[in-house]
Design a protein around this motif. Sequence first.
Motif, PDB file in Angstrom:
ATOM      1  N   VAL A 159       9.153   5.965  11.059  1.00 30.49           N
ATOM      2  CA  VAL A 159       9.278   5.946   9.086  1.00 30.49           C
ATOM      3  C   VAL A 159      10.386   5.349   7.876  1.00 30.49           C
ATOM      4  O   VAL A 159       9.890   5.069   7.618  1.00 30.49           O
ATOM      5  N   ARG A 160      11.527   5.979   8.621  1.00 32.22           N
ATOM      6  CA  ARG A 160      12.161   5.719   8.037  1.00 32.22           C
ATOM      7  C   ARG A 160      12.834   4.203   8.247  1.00 32.22           C
ATOM      8  O   ARG A 160      13.297   3.193   6.870  1.00 32.22           O
ATOM      9  N   GLU A 161      12.208   3.283   8.531  1.00 35.97           N
ATOM     10  CA  GLU A 161      12.191   1.743   9.129  1.00 35.97           C
ATOM     11  C   GLU A 161      11.586   1.263   7.716  1.00 35.97           C
ATOM     12  O   GLU A 161      12.262  -0.320   7.203  1.00 35.97           O
ATOM     13  N   ASP A 162      10.515   1.588   7.772  1.00 34.50           N
ATOM     14  CA  ASP A 162       9.378   1.299   6.816  1.00 34.50           C
ATOM     15  C   ASP A 162      10.341   1.732   5.371  1.00 34.50           C
ATOM     16  O   ASP A 162       9.306   1.085   4.866  1.00 34.50           O
ATOM     17  N   GLN A 163      10.802   2.959   5.414  1.00 33.63           N
ATOM     18  CA  GLN A 163      11.083   3.501   3.699  1.00 33.63           C
ATOM     19  C   GLN A 163      12.339   2.225   3.243  1.00 33.63           C
ATOM     20  O   GLN A 163      12.648   1.668   2.769  1.00 33.63           O
ATOM     21  N   ILE A 164      12.793   1.513   4.643  1.00 30.71           N
ATOM     22  CA  ILE A 164      14.011   1.506   4.264  1.00 30.71           C
ATOM     23  C   ILE A 164      14.376  -0.391   4.043  1.00 30.71           C
ATOM     24  O   ILE A 164      14.031  -0.744   2.817  1.00 30.71           O
ATOM     25  N   GLU A 165      12.721  -0.446   4.595  1.00 30.95           N
ATOM     26  CA  GLU A 165      11.945  -2.024   4.251  1.00 30.95           C
ATOM     27  C   GLU A 165      11.716  -2.107   2.596  1.00 30.95           C
ATOM     28  O   GLU A 165      11.362  -3.124   2.159  1.00 30.95           O
ATOM     29  N   TRP A 166      10.616  -1.239   2.513  1.00 35.75           N
ATOM     30  CA  TRP A 166      10.222  -0.963   1.379  1.00 35.75           C
ATOM     31  C   TRP A 166      11.279  -0.792   0.430  1.00 35.75           C
ATOM     32  O   TRP A 166      11.407  -1.788  -1.119  1.00 35.75           O
ATOM     33  N   TYR A 167      12.083  -0.077   0.422  1.00 35.00           N
ATOM     34  CA  TYR A 167      13.695  -0.271  -0.503  1.00 35.00           C
ATOM     35  C   TYR A 167      13.328  -1.395  -1.046  1.00 35.00           C
ATOM     36  O   TYR A 167      14.240  -2.416  -1.575  1.00 35.00           O
ATOM     37  N   LYS A 168      14.332  -2.237   0.006  1.00 33.07           N
ATOM     38  CA  LYS A 168      14.803  -3.273  -0.235  1.00 33.07           C
ATOM     39  C   LYS A 168      13.810  -4.460  -0.915  1.00 33.07           C
ATOM     40  O   LYS A 168      14.026  -5.532  -1.166  1.00 33.07           O
ATOM     41  N   GLN A 169      12.401  -4.959  -0.123  1.00 32.57           N
ATOM     42  CA  GLN A 169      11.533  -5.315  -0.704  1.00 32.57           C
ATOM     43  C   GLN A 169      11.400  -5.017  -3.006  1.00 32.57           C
ATOM     44  O   GLN A 169      11.494  -5.778  -4.103  1.00 32.57           O
ATOM     45  N   THR A 170      11.479  -4.033  -2.525  1.00 30.90           N
ATOM     46  CA  THR A 170      11.572  -3.185  -4.436  1.00 30.90           C
ATOM     47  C   THR A 170      12.951  -3.835  -5.206  1.00 30.90           C
ATOM     48  O   THR A 170      13.268  -3.794  -6.318  1.00 30.90           O
ATOM     49  N   SER A 171      13.660  -3.344  -4.314  1.00 28.78           N
ATOM     50  CA  SER A 171      14.964  -4.251  -4.808  1.00 28.78           C
ATOM     51  C   SER A 171      15.640  -5.631  -4.997  1.00 28.78           C
ATOM     52  O   SER A 171      16.485  -5.822  -5.862  1.00 28.78           O
TER      53      SER A 171
END
Length: 173
Positions: A159-171
Amino acid sequence: MRRLIWPVLFLFLLMLQGAATVFYTAWLDFDLPLLALYGYSMLRKEGAGTLAGLCIGFFQDALTPGVFGFHILTRGAVGHLIGITREKVFKDNPTYHMFAIGVFSLLIRFALWWVELVRSGGLWSMFPYFLWNTIGYCIGNSLLVVPMVFVVKKIYDWVREDQIEWYKQTSDK
């Protein structure tokens, strides 16, 4: 989106626990939702553990006969206490997990014994039978806590891996 795995996991474990009580009638007992709550609370803050414990307890109370509210209170307290102590323990020590869940299981069964004692009108003769079942419950939970913590840790990392990917995409935008 992967965060939806937590309610699905806990509901699956509640259903599996219900099915296990029907088909598995041995002396050694276990509580899968409690073990998953332990692992979840060990990885998250006390607020998340408390909320998860209250939700799990509500569904356990709704699905089991007995005093409504017992599971809500005990699971909420366990989630909160584990969340408070999570910074002070070695999370990778299996012996600690086995000891901690054994103590929590013993405390839960002790509270349940008092509730059942009051409900039965002071029937003290049930104590030896209840003690025997409590020993099986504590041993079963202690044996299954290490694999459950491992599974919950893997899901947490996923789940954290998905959150990190989401943060990278939004930033990056």
